[in-house]
Write a protein that holds these residues in place. Structure first.
Motif, PDB file in Angstrom:
ATOM      1  N   LEU A 119       2.423  15.666  31.698  1.00  0.00           N
ATOM      2  CA  LEU A 119       1.558  15.373  32.838  1.00  0.00           C
ATOM      3  C   LEU A 119       1.721  16.416  33.934  1.00  0.00           C
ATOM      4  O   LEU A 119       2.786  17.016  34.100  1.00  0.00           O
ATOM      5  CB  LEU A 119       1.889  13.995  33.417  1.00  0.00           C
ATOM      6  CG  LEU A 119       1.397  12.758  32.663  1.00  0.00           C
ATOM      7  CD1 LEU A 119       1.851  11.504  33.405  1.00  0.00           C
ATOM      8  CD2 LEU A 119      -0.117  12.764  32.522  1.00  0.00           C
ATOM      9  N   ASP A 120       0.639  16.619  34.678  1.00  0.00           N
ATOM     10  CA  ASP A 120       0.723  17.441  35.872  1.00  0.00           C
ATOM     11  C   ASP A 120       1.735  16.810  36.840  1.00  0.00           C
ATOM     12  O   ASP A 120       1.822  15.581  36.936  1.00  0.00           O
ATOM     13  CB  ASP A 120      -0.666  17.511  36.523  1.00  0.00           C
ATOM     14  CG  ASP A 120      -0.650  18.301  37.800  1.00  0.00           C
ATOM     15  OD1 ASP A 120      -0.492  17.682  38.872  1.00  0.00           O
ATOM     16  OD2 ASP A 120      -0.793  19.531  37.729  1.00  0.00           O
TER      17      ASP A 120
ATOM     18  N   LYS B 201       1.858  16.278  39.953  1.00  0.00           N
ATOM     19  CA  LYS B 201       1.282  15.347  40.922  1.00  0.00           C
ATOM     20  C   LYS B 201       1.050  13.989  40.283  1.00  0.00           C
ATOM     21  O   LYS B 201       1.370  12.938  40.859  1.00  0.00           O
ATOM     22  CB  LYS B 201      -0.024  15.918  41.468  1.00  0.00           C
ATOM     23  CG  LYS B 201      -0.672  15.051  42.533  1.00  0.00           C
ATOM     24  CD  LYS B 201      -1.945  15.707  43.070  1.00  0.00           C
ATOM     25  CE  LYS B 201      -2.587  14.824  44.138  1.00  0.00           C
ATOM     26  NZ  LYS B 201      -3.840  15.432  44.675  1.00  0.00           N
ATOM     27  N   ASP B 202       0.508  13.987  39.052  1.00  0.00           N
ATOM     28  CA  ASP B 202       0.275  12.726  38.348  1.00  0.00           C
ATOM     29  C   ASP B 202       1.587  12.086  37.913  1.00  0.00           C
ATOM     30  O   ASP B 202       1.721  10.856  37.913  1.00  0.00           O
ATOM     31  CB  ASP B 202      -0.627  12.961  37.133  1.00  0.00           C
ATOM     32  CG  ASP B 202      -2.020  13.434  37.521  1.00  0.00           C
ATOM     33  OD1 ASP B 202      -2.486  13.066  38.621  1.00  0.00           O
ATOM     34  OD2 ASP B 202      -2.643  14.177  36.733  1.00  0.00           O
TER      35      ASP B 202
ATOM     36  N   ALA C 157       3.226  10.435  40.842  1.00  0.00           N
ATOM     37  CA  ALA C 157       2.413   9.319  41.337  1.00  0.00           C
ATOM     38  C   ALA C 157       2.515   8.103  40.424  1.00  0.00           C
ATOM     39  O   ALA C 157       2.170   6.986  40.831  1.00  0.00           O
ATOM     40  CB  ALA C 157       0.952   9.748  41.459  1.00  0.00           C
ATOM     41  N   ASP C 158       2.986   8.313  39.186  1.00  0.00           N
ATOM     42  CA  ASP C 158       3.145   7.204  38.248  1.00  0.00           C
ATOM     43  C   ASP C 158       4.428   6.444  38.583  1.00  0.00           C
ATOM     44  O   ASP C 158       5.529   7.016  38.526  1.00  0.00           O
ATOM     45  CB  ASP C 158       3.210   7.749  36.814  1.00  0.00           C
ATOM     46  CG  ASP C 158       3.178   6.635  35.787  1.00  0.00           C
ATOM     47  OD1 ASP C 158       4.145   5.844  35.738  1.00  0.00           O
ATOM     48  OD2 ASP C 158       2.193   6.562  35.026  1.00  0.00           O
TER      49      ASP C 158
ATOM     50  N   SER D 298       8.149   8.040  37.463  1.00  0.00           N
ATOM     51  CA  SER D 298       8.947   8.545  38.588  1.00  0.00           C
ATOM     52  C   SER D 298      10.229   7.736  38.771  1.00  0.00           C
ATOM     53  O   SER D 298      11.310   8.302  39.019  1.00  0.00           O
ATOM     54  CB  SER D 298       8.112   8.536  39.871  1.00  0.00           C
ATOM     55  OG  SER D 298       7.652   7.229  40.163  1.00  0.00           O
TER      56      SER D 298
ATOM     57  N   THR E  49     -13.881  16.926  45.149  1.00  0.00           N
ATOM     58  CA  THR E  49     -12.746  16.873  44.226  1.00  0.00           C
ATOM     59  C   THR E  49     -12.878  17.981  43.202  1.00  0.00           C
ATOM     60  O   THR E  49     -12.743  17.776  42.009  1.00  0.00           O
ATOM     61  CB  THR E  49     -12.697  15.500  43.520  1.00  0.00           C
ATOM     62  OG1 THR E  49     -13.963  15.273  42.884  1.00  0.00           O
ATOM     63  CG2 THR E  49     -12.428  14.392  44.505  1.00  0.00           C
TER      64      THR E  49
END
Length: 453
Positions: free
Chosen positions: A109-110, A112-113, A116-117, A121, A183
């Motif tokens: 995953l990127d 940022k993603d 955000a998970d 995380s 976006t």
């Protein structure tokens, strides 16, 4: 876990699929973000599949993985299901006795993603602790405070690129697609889906089939072709299959065919808004030139509508014209000439067999422009009239009427049939009713020209 080892045996074959070549950045993410969560053995399996996937094409038994990794089959299976659970691999199986597995590797995953998970995380946080977690997060994510003094001025796709259509002046009432949010390329378009739903039957097109990806495709196609909800209703009805399913490829294909039928066979181009404007085309100087411009720019449906005095054409006539354009590859301008010629020559009767017979001749002659079609209609007029007489059930009665000296109705011909140098005296087949028809066509052309078509 022991019972699950039966799901994988050393003799089972496997293949690897990579969606695209991974990068060194993906390797960093895998090592620093994922390895603490799933362990070195699972990461080692992923890296091995990654390396093999860049070259391996044939099926290979799992013995090779066991030898490369130095692991028993139980460890290979355990590592594989951890990669599946973390979202790094998708596994597909074929067969029951002689089994083959397909391993599709997914990129990490990127960052940022990932951060955000909440599950990923927190999983990483629980493995490496607060200090290491913050250090890794700051490495991959730019601090928000560094951007506080900046304002985003990024242009989005439709700020720079606009569709340019082959038909001049199309669309007249183009719906401008305004973006609600910036976006990047994936912008949200202001498309009226409520109006779209109103014209679609819930039985034919259930709302459930309009998924997020389908809606995104509808918005982009509407922008590309210059259509509103009413036109997209027709595209969706053409695209939905017998199982009431919509696919992105099906919608794209239906939109292309509908555009060919109603506008032009030349697909719209996307050009920068600030690009140099094309040089203006020379205005038509004669009535013949005006007719050529009209036939080259109008769609077959417009020609059928104009000949009928503005009334909507019957579906059978539209389908006949659609088959000539889509299935037989005829240019819309050539079909326009054919429709005019046949309708005016046969007292507004569009006989399928007669139309297709002439169309077949024009296809073999490789006719591609309105001017070429006009010229061929003039030179082969006698032959076409012979075909018409042979195919008419009343040909014999007409022949006997002529032999008895009874008056025969003179059929009309399109205005373009006569060149400007032809004599218009008493011997000319042009009569008063034809002159009236010509004036009507010229009046329509003048009206279209005034509207900017």
């Amino acid at each position: 876990m022991t019972a699950f080892y039966k799901e994988l045996q050393p003799a089972d074959a496997f293949k690897i699929r990579l969606p695209y070549p991974f990068s060194d950045y993906d390797r960093q993410l895998l090592t620093l973000l994922y390895q603490p969560m799933i362990g070195a053995e699972a990461v080692s399996l992923y890296l091995t599949l990654w390396a093999e996937g860049e070259a391996l094409r044939a099926e290979t038994p799992h013995y090779s993985l066991m030898n490369t990794l130095g692991m028993p089959i139980s460890k290979v299976f355990e590592s594989r299901i951890q990669l599946e659970a973390i979202g790094l691999i998708k596994t597909y199986r074929k067969g029951t006795e002689s089994r083959t597995f397909l391993y599709e590797l997914c990129p990490p995953l990127d960052p940022k993603d990932f951060f955000a998970d909440p599950l990923l995380s927190m999983f990483l946080f629980s493995k490496i602790g607060d200090i290491a977690y913050r250090r890794i997060r700051d490495r991959f994510i730019m601090p928000a405070e560094a951007m506080e003094s900046f304002e985003e001025v990024t242009r989005i796709f439709t700020d720079i690129f606009q569709p340019v259509h082959a038909k001049a002046g199309y669309p007249q009432d183009s719906q401008k697609m305004q973006q609600r949010s910036r976006t990047g390329y994936k912008a949200e378009y202001d498309f009226d889906f409520s109006l779209l739903h109103q014209g679609l039957s819930e039985q034919l097109v259930p709302k459930r089939v309009l998924t997020a990806s389908i809606k995104d495709t509808i918005c982009k196609l509407a922008f590309l072709y210059g259509w509103g909800p009413l036109e997209m209703q027709k595209v969706i009805l053409l695209a939905i299959d017998d199982d009431y399913r919509l696919t992105i490829e099906g919608i794209k294909k239906s939109a292309s065919e509908y555009y060919k039928m109603t506008v032009s066979t030349t697909a719209p181009k996307l050009e920068p808004v600030l690009a140099k404007a094309p040089e203006p085309k020379e205005e038509p100087k004669t009535r013949q030139d005006e007719l050529v411009v009209y036939l080259e720019s109008a769609s077959p449906i417009e020609v059928l509508r104009d000949i009928a005095g503005g009334k909507e054409p019957l579906s059978a006539d539209v389908q006949l014209a659609n088959n000539l354009v889509v299935h037989h590859g005829m240019e819309p301008a050539v079909v326009n000439v054919l429709l005019q010629y046949v309708l005016l020559r046969t007292d507004m009767k569009l006989t399928k067999s007669y139309v297709e017979k002439i169309a077949s001749h024009w296809i073999r002659k490789n006719v591609s422009t309105a001017a070429e079609a006009m010229e061929l209609a003039r030179t082969e007029h006698a032959q076409y009239m012979k075909w018409k007489s042979e195919g008419s059930p009343s040909a014999a009665s007409k022949s006997s009427a002529r032999s008895g000296g009874k008056p025969v109705r003179e059929e009309k011909l399109p205005e373009w049939f006569y060149t400007k140098d032809e004599p218009q005296g008493a011997d000319s087949p042009k009569n008063e009713s034809l002159e009236v028809e010509k004036q009507k066509l010229l009046a329509k052309l003048a009206l279209r020209k005034g509207k900017g078509d």
